[in-house]
Write a protein that holds these residues in place. Sequence first.
Motif, short mmCIF file in Angstrom:
data_model
loop_
_atom_site.label_atom_id
_atom_site.label_comp_id
_atom_site.label_asym_id
_atom_site.label_seq_id
_atom_site.Cartn_x
_atom_site.Cartn_y
_atom_site.Cartn_z
N ALA C 465 0.92 -1.23 0.06
CA ALA C 465 0.07 -0.06 0.07
C ALA C 465 0.83 1.37 -0.02
O ALA C 465 0.75 2.23 -0.68
CB ALA C 465 -0.88 0.12 1.27
N ALA C 466 1.77 1.03 0.80
CA ALA C 466 2.81 2.41 0.73
C ALA C 466 3.43 2.74 -0.61
O ALA C 466 3.35 4.06 -0.82
CB ALA C 466 3.93 2.30 1.89
N ARG C 467 3.89 1.79 -1.07
CA ARG C 467 4.39 2.04 -2.39
C ARG C 467 3.46 2.39 -3.54
O ARG C 467 3.69 3.32 -4.38
CB ARG C 467 5.09 0.64 -3.07
N ASN C 468 2.25 1.91 -3.41
CA ASN C 468 1.20 2.66 -4.17
C ASN C 468 0.71 3.81 -3.95
O ASN C 468 0.35 4.56 -4.86
CB ASN C 468 0.27 1.52 -4.14
N ILE C 469 0.49 3.82 -2.59
CA ILE C 469 -0.01 5.43 -2.15
C ILE C 469 0.99 6.59 -2.69
O ILE C 469 0.74 7.60 -3.25
CB ILE C 469 -0.28 5.47 -1.06
N ASP C 470 2.43 6.18 -2.46
CA ASP C 470 3.35 7.03 -2.94
C ASP C 470 3.53 7.41 -4.49
O ASP C 470 3.32 8.37 -5.07
CB ASP C 470 4.70 6.45 -2.52
N ASN C 471 3.18 6.30 -5.12
CA ASN C 471 3.29 6.47 -6.54
C ASN C 471 1.86 7.30 -6.87
O ASN C 471 1.96 8.20 -7.71
CB ASN C 471 2.92 5.23 -7.11
N TRP C 472 0.61 6.91 -6.35
CA TRP C 472 -0.34 7.69 -6.46
C TRP C 472 -0.34 8.98 -6.06
O TRP C 472 -0.65 9.92 -7.18
CB TRP C 472 -1.77 6.92 -5.81
N SER C 478 1.61 2.44 -11.00
CA SER C 478 2.54 1.69 -10.30
C SER C 478 3.20 0.48 -11.53
O SER C 478 2.15 0.05 -12.38
CB SER C 478 1.96 0.82 -9.25
N PRO C 479 4.37 0.46 -11.51
CA PRO C 479 4.91 -0.47 -12.49
C PRO C 479 4.21 -2.06 -12.21
O PRO C 479 4.33 -2.24 -11.12
CB PRO C 479 6.46 -0.38 -12.47
N ASP C 480 3.95 -2.73 -13.45
CA ASP C 480 3.47 -4.04 -13.01
C ASP C 480 5.02 -4.69 -12.45
O ASP C 480 5.90 -4.57 -13.25
CB ASP C 480 3.29 -4.64 -14.29
N SER C 481 4.51 -5.40 -11.35
CA SER C 481 5.74 -6.03 -10.95
C SER C 481 6.02 -7.35 -11.63
O SER C 481 5.21 -8.19 -12.04
CB SER C 481 5.68 -6.29 -9.37
N VAL C 482 7.55 -7.29 -12.36
CA VAL C 482 7.84 -8.63 -13.08
C VAL C 482 8.38 -9.69 -11.94
O VAL C 482 9.18 -9.60 -11.20
CB VAL C 482 9.03 -8.16 -13.93
N ARG C 483 7.34 -10.87 -12.04
CA ARG C 483 8.00 -11.94 -11.42
C ARG C 483 8.97 -12.87 -12.10
O ARG C 483 8.57 -13.27 -13.27
CB ARG C 483 6.87 -12.52 -10.71
N HIS C 484 10.03 -13.04 -11.60
CA HIS C 484 10.81 -14.05 -12.20
C HIS C 484 10.20 -15.31 -12.25
O HIS C 484 9.54 -15.72 -11.19
CB HIS C 484 12.19 -14.11 -11.27
N PRO C 485 10.55 -16.23 -13.10
CA PRO C 485 9.84 -17.74 -12.98
C PRO C 485 10.29 -18.11 -11.66
O PRO C 485 11.48 -18.08 -11.34
CB PRO C 485 10.60 -18.30 -14.16
N LEU C 486 9.66 -19.46 -11.31
CA LEU C 486 9.79 -19.67 -9.85
C LEU C 486 10.95 -20.68 -10.00
O LEU C 486 11.10 -21.60 -11.01
CB LEU C 486 8.63 -20.66 -9.68
N ALA C 487 11.83 -20.71 -8.98
CA ALA C 487 13.15 -21.83 -8.87
C ALA C 487 12.35 -23.21 -8.16
O ALA C 487 12.33 -23.16 -7.03
CB ALA C 487 14.16 -21.15 -7.97
N GLU C 488 11.98 -23.83 -9.13
CA GLU C 488 11.45 -25.02 -8.68
C GLU C 488 12.38 -26.17 -8.37
O GLU C 488 13.49 -26.14 -8.79
CB GLU C 488 10.56 -25.65 -9.75
N TRP C 489 12.06 -26.93 -7.41
CA TRP C 489 12.58 -28.05 -7.14
C TRP C 489 13.27 -28.86 -8.13
O TRP C 489 14.48 -29.08 -8.02
CB TRP C 489 11.67 -28.95 -6.08
N SER C 490 12.58 -28.97 -9.12
CA SER C 490 13.16 -30.01 -10.12
C SER C 490 14.63 -29.33 -11.04
O SER C 490 15.08 -30.08 -11.63
CB SER C 490 12.06 -30.05 -11.29
N ARG C 491 14.75 -28.11 -10.62
CA ARG C 491 15.83 -27.39 -11.32
C ARG C 491 17.00 -27.53 -10.63
O ARG C 491 18.04 -27.41 -10.99
CB ARG C 491 15.65 -26.13 -11.27
#
Lengths: 383, 420, 594
Positions: C465-472, C478-491
């Motif tokens: 909320a704080a980051r969004n309030i600040d941006n607002w 607010s930039p779309d947060s880029v989520r890196h692919p998950l580091a799965e067990w199988s890797r």
Amino acid sequence: MTKGQAPTPYSGSREDIVTGQESKQEPQQTPSTPRQVKFYQTGSFAVGGRLLDAPERTVQSGIKRTNSLTLGHRACQGCGEALGARYALDAAMRATENKIVAANATGCLEVFTTPYPETSWQIPWIHSVFGNAAAVGSGIAAALRAKGRDDIRVVAQAGDGGTVDIGIGCLSGMFERNDDVLFICYDNEAYMNTGVQRSGSTPPAARTATTEAIGRQPGNQWGQGKKMPLIAMAHEIPYVATATVAELHDLEYKIEKAMSFRGARYVHILVPCPLGWGSEPANTIKIARLAKETGIFPVFEAEYGEVTGVSKIRSKVPVEEYLLLQKRYAHLFRPSRQDEVINKIQEEADRNVRRFGLLGEDGMVQPSDTDKGISAHLGGKVG
Amino acid sequence: MLEQLEGSKAVARAVAMCRPEVICAYPISPQTHIVEALGAMVKDTTLEHCEFINVESEFGAMSVLIGASATGARSYTATSSQGLLFMTEAVYNAAGLGLPMVMTLANRAIGAPINIWNDYSDAMAVRDSGWIQLFAESNQAAVDLHIQAFHLSEEISLPVMVCMDGYVLTHAIEPLDVPDQELVDKYLPPFIPRQLLDPEDPVSIGAMVGPDAFTEVRYLAHAKQLKALQKIPEISTEFERLSGRKSGGLVRTYRAEEADTIVIGMGSVVGAIEDAVDDLRDSGISIGAISITTFRPFPLDALREAVGNPKRVVIVDRAFSVGMGSILATDVALALAHNDIRLYTVVAGLGGRAVTGISLKQCLSKAVKDDLEKLTFLDLDVDVVERELTRMEQSKRSGPSAENILRDLGTTTPETEGQL
Amino acid sequence: MDRPFAITLQPGSSRANKTGSWRTERPVYVDLLPPCNDACPAGENIQGWLYHAEEMGYEEAWRTIMLDNPFPAIMGRVCYHNCETACNRGKVYRPVSNAMLFGESGASFGKAEYAGVPGSTLRTTTQQGASSGQRERADYLRDGTLDEAVGINAVERFLGDIALKSDWQIPAGKPATGKRVLVVGGGPAGLSTAYHLWLLGNDVSVYEASAQLGGMMRFGIPAYRLPRDVLDKEIDRIIGLGINIELNHKVTDLLAEMEEGNYDAIFLATGAEIARNAYIPAGDSSHIIDALSLLRSAQDMERPQLGRTVVVYGGGNTAMDAARTAKRLGASEAIVVYRRTRDKMPAHDLEVEEAIEEGVKMRWLSTINRVAGEKLLLEKMELDNTGFPQPTGEYDELAADSVVLALGEEADLSLLGHIPDIVIENGIVQVDSTMMTSHPGIFAGGDIAQKDRTVTDAIGNGKKAARNIDNWLRGIASPDSVRHPLAEWSRLNTWYYSDAPATMRPKLDAVRRQSTFDEVVIGLDESEALFEARRCMSCGNCFECDNCYGVCPDNSVIKLGTGMRYEFDYDYCKGCGICATECPCGAIDMVPED
Ligand SMILES: Cc1cc2nc3c(=O)[nH]c(=O)nc-3n(C[C@H](O)[C@H](O)[C@H](O)COP(=O)(O)OP(=O)(O)OC[C@H]3O[C@@H](n4cnc5c(N)ncnc54)[C@H](O)[C@@H]3O)c2cc1C
Ligand SMILES: Cc1ncc(C[n+]2csc(CCOP(=O)(O)OP(=O)(O)O)c2C)c(N)n1
Ligand code: SF4
Ligand code: SF4
Ligand code: SF4
Ligand code: SF4
Ligand SMILES: [Mg+2]
């Protein structure tokens, strides 16, 4: 707290190889010493690690490692022999302050490193012919001795063919005279350079170009082949060891240990060959690891003819895990599963486990076990 | 100073004077006395700073020398016959790598049938290997040639083989002069290797060379041998200057000037030839002899010049190419290709058969009358051969020829037992 | 040296032969999202701070936590650590023998061909989330499981505690923006928002209805789980930054307050403090109280008359705390009555376990039908096939001196009464992805705005909320947060990790736990915390193990030096993929060359 005061991080370069000698000299830590403080993520399994103290890192992890075998060589993708050679010779260089000279037999290692007009070697290196690397090494050692240069040390190296078959005469002579040469065999279990023909080191059932997967007994014959490390031990030379490209700390330890002796020494390194074994290049190290973890390739060391330490299996796995990654064994699974053959391979692996005491906590082999096993072996095969 | 010495011992002493650093050999008759003597000198430290290695085979011996030479050590070995063949792969390799070293070849026939006596089958088997091959006609020549051989080998960076007839020379005891250490030290400069296995300045020796450069590499090897043709006389002259003794060189003539007939030979047979020449000259026949000391490189020009323009040339050869004839003759023929000279070849002394003065003189007497077969086998027992040929005609399973002939002759060879 | 032609070669001259042209796939270094990071409701960069902790850079580690969460010491005590549940180290993995794949089952997990057997594969899981070129891994595992999850929570507590002990301070935030933001409610959501807004340069005020800050951290969570000095110190550190706090300031009209205080935005974080009730027929003599009141009076050092046998009705965390508190207040028996089974209990496993350890008794599959004098009439329940409890008509009696109701909490939404455009569903204020309600400028988070009612979620909401309030307030999207692919067990290539069972946090002995409010769980000492930190496998992010550098048969990995990682030398890399297979943490992808 500053980094310097830290409890020592895991010091595990010799984690699972406990030689009899070592345990005598440095008694094991008392149980009250907290085991925790020695731990670090990967222990001695990875190549290096930012938290390890310098002496605990491998030679290979060093930013200034010597790269005895350098860029641009022409080995196949994922060649275990190229890797094994750099591992071994870099370690030998470190052990000798870069004062080594190498003699090389004909074979892949020679061909992919020195096609005119380029060489990948950065050490003084000579290739003579296929079967004489050990003798050339003896000659180099003799010359150095005559000149009083005991600071320069000699390595002779060959593939399994150049070692166990065509090179065995010169090698045995070198051993028997106890010439000051470290001989390294890069065992990829066939004559790869000439197109994957069977050698005396090819395991039973494996397909090669001269033991095709056809006929009533597809692949290499049972009841043949020789175990060079045991033959080397029969010469009662100062040091014999086996290693794989999957355990770098162990391999480097053995090369360095070998360099701490004068006289004839033998290190036999299993180096998977993607081309000859029909394996994914990416799986080279993994296959070497499985060779050890199945018991198919016992990793041990011996001094003056006696086994002094074995690298314990961390977790025993069935031989299928190993076989399935290699097309040279495809006929054991296709068109139908050859349970009988697979079981036989499993029995061989289990026999190694028993003979060398590859399971369990204690790094020391029970002498009774090995003596029996080895002499049985020698009696059956060599004697 | 002359001393009564066995050829092998004298050669061993000469080699020791050259201060070799690595010696290694595998026993085979008739080479054994040489290396035994050297071994003893290393052991009792007469020969210092030298490693004597008892190897497991000749292949090992030559391979040890390859390593030693590449590491800058003056290296020496000796062998014979089967031993040379057993090391052949490494013999070629040493030459291909251009590694200086000296090997005594106590010439002996190659089996089967196994035979420990002298001929040149062994030397000829590696004639094309790239080694320099020098032939000693006497034990004194053998002594001198070994000293010159080290000089030559190191000068042009090629291995040198000194051939001396097994038993005929190796086991003969005669008054010989082995130059003293001071002379040899003065004559033989220290070994400065052209290439060296040295951690201070690493190189890779023994690359794989494909079609793109192989011809050039071979040509360069040839060029080196051609250079040796110049060097050999120089080295010989230098030796003569210090020792006062003429030895070595490419070819040597004997009463050959203006001769109608020239007899060419190599090795110890030259002595017998020269005796025959003397006898025939005495009976007024215009005949002379030429001894070939340097067989590889083959001195085409020097030989042509030495031969001059006689009516005929007789080649007396201990080297026999089955299915072809005298090996030396082919080379001589090439040297004399432009001259209109009749060539006769006499294959003599195979497997230790004595080359007697009488037989030789008879043969040459026929030759000077152009009454000789083009290819003659000296003292061949024609009857025995005929009978075996007949046997072979008659029965498919006629048995082993060598044994048949022995039985036929009623001879056994007890003196050879235990010496093989 | 003057070298003989062709036979003898210049050392290292093969560098002229650029073997990179052989390649069909290239290795690339990637940074993936470790599952712990992915699971942390406060959005902590756990692997990031463990990296520092591993090398004993504890302050750096603490500062890394503080970027996301201002309460490490509190977190290390009360967080339910979803991170550990997600941790790859603790994932039990049943190995499928390769051999099985060729048996009857015909099980096939991927497409790769092994030993030339079409359609056969080793046990691999098809990659999801990982970037395209990820090759299939058939990791051979010891016994199929590594040991246990990394004790992230314990290390966090260790770091929080040494920060307090060492008095590490929060560095100055961004330059002042001149914007004024009102935060209503001084619980974890409100305080987290205030802290992050302050870091971003805003002028923040917190209005708190009660006399102390902390919300449910103070009035709900008992002291034996969260000692008050820890709570106070972490809160004080935030207040000390210069945030305007108004205690005993209950907001009743949001818009009026906003106007009055001249605020540019509001963050609403008043929590869920009204105890839910259930109608239980009872006579006069019976003593029924709600759990929140019980806990609150314990906090205020009051000792309510509970009698010897206390029955707690409910199956959530509050119920556990109430039962354990009752025991500490002198009840000889505390019995939890819950309608469903243990595994259906909403209470966290650990809490149930600790309660049982302390002698709390459980009556599962029971409801309180009525209170009759000193006795309770319980009806037995059974689960139907949807897992819902159904009455059986069978009854049972249970002696009880008092009944504590712990049936959940609801938000008091009265202060929103005047704002028609705020949407409320099932008692929860609805917010968009920026945490803003449908009324522009009014944001909400924590218990009032979400179903996941935990301190950690509240803190995470606050940061977001704080980051969004600040941006607002700055008028930027607010930039779309880029989520890196998950580091799965199988890797992972788990071979490389040494065995190392988790270091258990010691607990107070049971007797002391039953009579005092002393903290039950004792923290790790340094060597234990270090050990624990080093159990982190660094899933999906290079931890500089030097493996790729060491295992490349073509010397094509360049080591750049400590902290600077590695580079591939594409001039020579043949693309064999060994580096990718042997990277312990799966930080290398193989991507096809085009
Ligand atoms: C007994 C119990 C144990 C719990 N244990 C855990 C646990 O171990 N771990 C965990 O993660 N979570 C736990 N929780 C849940 C957790 O405490 C809450 O989810 C969390 O505190 C919610 O934070 P919040 O800031 O949204 O609300 P709250 O913590 O409830 O804070 C709201 C604040 O707003 C103030 N307020 C309310 N109305 C007004 C108003 N009108 N004007 C001004 N101020 C107002 C209140 O006084 C309070 O201080 C527990 C909850 C309970 C009840
Ligand atoms: C005397 C001789 N025989 C045969 C060969 C042909 N040859 C060259 S390399 C080689 C195989 C080498 O096999 P190995 O020693 O196992 O080495 P690898 O190539 O497998 O590494 C063979 C048969 C040769 N060069 N020399
Ligand atoms: S054939 Fe095998 S040993 Fe030879 S270069 Fe290729 S992978 Fe290496
Ligand atoms: S806040 Fe909770 S979930 Fe996040 S890292 Fe800490 S313990 Fe794990
Ligand atoms: S192998 Fe090790 S050094 Fe290389 S990327 Fe993976 S974690 Fe980093
Ligand atoms: S191991 Fe080396 S050659 Fe193979 S893909 Fe990795 S960087 Fe390239
Ligand atoms: Mg091989």
